[in-house]
Write a protein that holds these residues in place. Structure first.
Motif, PDB file in Angstrom:
ATOM      1  N   ARG A  10      39.482  38.098  42.172  1.00 37.85           N
ATOM      2  CA  ARG A  10      40.168  37.296  41.701  1.00 37.85           C
ATOM      3  C   ARG A  10      40.291  35.920  43.058  1.00 37.85           C
ATOM      4  NH1 ARG A  10      45.545  40.050  41.060  1.00 37.85           N
ATOM      5  NH2 ARG A  10      44.673  41.533  43.240  1.00 37.85           N
ATOM      6  N   ASP A  11      39.852  36.655  43.883  1.00 39.79           N
ATOM      7  CA  ASP A  11      39.826  35.575  45.552  1.00 39.79           C
ATOM      8  C   ASP A  11      38.979  36.680  46.450  1.00 39.79           C
ATOM      9  OD1 ASP A  11      41.865  37.730  45.816  1.00 39.79           O
ATOM     10  OD2 ASP A  11      43.451  35.985  46.495  1.00 39.79           O
ATOM     11  N   GLU A  14      40.433  39.807  47.555  1.00 37.76           N
ATOM     12  CA  GLU A  14      40.622  41.018  47.055  1.00 37.76           C
ATOM     13  C   GLU A  14      39.317  41.583  46.490  1.00 37.76           C
ATOM     14  OE1 GLU A  14      40.534  41.442  42.237  1.00 37.76           O
ATOM     15  OE2 GLU A  14      41.837  40.592  42.620  1.00 37.76           O
TER      16      GLU A  14
END
Length: 230
Positions: A10-11, A14
């Motif tokens: 997700r980003d 992560e």
């Protein structure tokens, strides 16, 4: 090594957590070399000294770990990235313009045809004067923050990704899908491991001609190692 199919991170936090887990599981000796991350204050001080603004993904990378054995190369500490950036700026100031004539950009126009400049942030090192770096002043066909290969032996220079986020995502994707060869090398007094991304068909050559060979099919990098490079 068992390939896994996971959704895209997700980003960046992560992504780095998953990269950390992969290295700890598959190459624990390399994981022990990863140093604790730096503080935001240290990154702010770097920006102030060097007069640059670090991309968010690079700040996240250095908050995660401050160098070690990673990406099949030496991941430079923030201190050594600064030392090497200053060194390239000094080479540029010496105006060794005859060396510029040998530089080739892949793709054309993306990387300025300069042997040396202070506009690179070299975060990976091959131990022989060559780097994977962020390009803060690209050519007319390039993008600010693109990930490139540079160095004294890198006359042919390649854009590996349009930005560090893309580079990190592709690298993790290769690891988690099993397109990597991890092996212990013989002939070394100390325990030594190699982590090499595979070319199509699963080949992981022992050596390389240019740094782009370590990142097959990243950006403008060729899919296969071209033994015709000088």
């Amino acid at each position: 090594m068992t390939p896994v199919t996971l959704p895209e991170p997700r980003d960046i936090p992560e992504l780095l957590t998953r990269l950390d887990a992969w290295v700890a599981r598959e190459v624990p000796l390399h994981h022990t070399t990863l140093r604790p991350g730096v503080t935001d204050a240290a990154l702010d001080a770097f920006e102030a000294r060097q007069g640059v603004t670090l991309p968010p993904a690079l700040r996240a990378l250095y908050r995660w770990h401050d160098g070690g054995d990673l990406f099949g190369l030496e991941f430079l500490s923030l201190e050594h990235m600064e030392i090497r950036r200053v060194s390239w700026a000094e080479h540029a100031a010496a105006r060794m313009t005859d060396l510029d004539e040998d530089i080739v950009s892949h793709p054309p126009g993306a990387i300025r045809l300069l042997y040396a400049t202070g506009d690179w942030l070299p975060f990976l090192h091959d131990g022989g004067g060559n780097h994977v770096a962020l390009d803060l002043h690209p050519g007319p066909a390039g993008r600010v923050g693109q990930v490139i290969t540079t160095g004294r032996d890198e006359e042919h220079r390649f854009v590996l990704a349009p930005d560090l986020d893309t580079f990190l995502r592709e690298y993790l994707r290769r690891l988690e899908s099993g397109r990597v060869t991890v092996r212990r090398l013989s002939g070394f007094q100390d325990e030594t491991w190699s982590v090499r991304l595979q070319e199509p068909g699963g080949r992981a050559p022992e050596g390389y001609c240019v740094l782009a060979d370590l990142f097959p099919a990243f950006g403008a990098a060729p899919e296969r190692m071209d033994t015709g490079w000088p």
